[in-house]
Write an enzyme that holds these catalytic residues in place. Sequence first.
Site, PDB file in Angstrom:
ATOM      1  CG  ASN A   9       4.717   2.721  -0.788  1.00  0.00           C
ATOM      2  OD1 ASN A   9       3.944   2.825  -1.033  1.00  0.00           O
ATOM      3  ND2 ASN A   9       6.135   2.699   0.340  1.00  0.00           N
ATOM      4  CD  GLU A  36       4.667   4.390   2.734  1.00  0.00           C
ATOM      5  OE1 GLU A  36       4.176   5.793   3.784  1.00  0.00           O
ATOM      6  OE2 GLU A  36       5.365   5.030   1.890  1.00  0.00           O
ATOM      7  CE1 TYR A 107       7.794   2.233   3.571  1.00  0.00           C
ATOM      8  CE2 TYR A 107       6.754   1.536   5.270  1.00  0.00           C
ATOM      9  CZ  TYR A 107       7.372   2.082   4.384  1.00  0.00           C
ATOM     10  OH  TYR A 107       7.545   3.659   4.519  1.00  0.00           O
ATOM     11  CG  ASP A 149       9.673   1.252  -0.761  1.00  0.00           C
ATOM     12  OD1 ASP A 149      10.375   0.535  -0.418  1.00  0.00           O
ATOM     13  OD2 ASP A 149       9.218   2.387   0.413  1.00  0.00           O
ATOM     14  CG  ASN A 151      12.010   3.058   2.324  1.00  0.00           C
ATOM     15  OD1 ASN A 151      12.089   4.155   1.156  1.00  0.00           O
ATOM     16  ND2 ASN A 151      11.327   2.862   2.333  1.00  0.00           N
ATOM     17  CG  ASP A 251       5.744   7.932  -3.498  1.00  0.00           C
ATOM     18  OD1 ASP A 251       4.881   7.072  -3.080  1.00  0.00           O
ATOM     19  OD2 ASP A 251       6.445   9.019  -2.261  1.00  0.00           O
ATOM     20  CG  HIS A 252       6.922   3.814  -4.024  1.00  0.00           C
ATOM     21  ND1 HIS A 252       8.882   3.124  -3.943  1.00  0.00           N
ATOM     22  CD2 HIS A 252       6.662   4.862  -3.487  1.00  0.00           C
ATOM     23  CE1 HIS A 252       8.702   3.523  -2.624  1.00  0.00           C
ATOM     24  NE2 HIS A 252       7.875   5.026  -2.151  1.00  0.00           N
TER      25      HIS A 252
END
Length: 261
Positions: A9, A36, A107, A149, A151, A251-252
């Site tokens: 991501n 993303e 995603y 991702d 999540n 952040d990933h």
Amino acid sequence: MPLTVCTWNINSIRLREGLVLRLLREHAPDILCLQEIKSPLDKIPLAGFAELGWRHVVARGEKGYNGVAILSRIPLADAGHEDWCARGDSRHVAARLPDGTLLHNFYIPAGGDEPDPVANPKFAHKLAFLDEMAAHFAAAEGPQILTGDLNIAPREDDVWSHRQLLNVVSHTPVEVEKLTAVMRAGGWRDVVRELIPQGKLYSWWSYRARDWSASDRGRRLDHIWARGGPETRARAARILREARGWERPSDHAPVLAEFDI
DNA sequence: ATGGTAGTCGCACTA
């Protein structure tokens, strides 16, 4: 032939073009699945990737949100996408590899803050998305790889504190159950946990921590799954934690698996 | 219980 697949991501492909180039140069996955990308298709900076050898691209994009791309140095055929929950979001794209393996890049919706589908429509969307995935993959056939991702951090050792995250979106029992139902429906195997069965394992750390590495309050939200015969068994997997510490990082962290397909 | 950061498009939303 060896085939390394990576999922990441990237949180804006235009802002982090340099980080993608660095990953390609230093780790050279045959196929890189990005989420993303936050970019329309015509604004993805493809020239630099092509120059390094990643010339094949299957992607879906929109302005500002979502967006998924598959960059590859081996030829790929566009295998289309599903319009999950009929929203027109760019959250899924699929590609066919030369040997016939089908590769999915997902995603899954993050789901907002409140883990209540009645009070929080974003959480309801996430659960409905997972239900549609389970129904879709019940008809899955042949060798397939699913990355992205997702999540959701399904296992107790996929989060820094199972107890403290039980009511936090990404680790609630209802999400974990639905993700498990997707796996069962499609006959998917968690390739990373097949190879790294023990211990804490994270692929995401919040931007909001003072020191993400010292506090190490991570979650394993990014996954590589496979279904099909022994040819889809991976022989190595790793998470590039170091990339979370690169300049202006996502952040990933990237997750890699090495197949022999 | 709260707030903390990041990105994109605008002056709010998503993560």
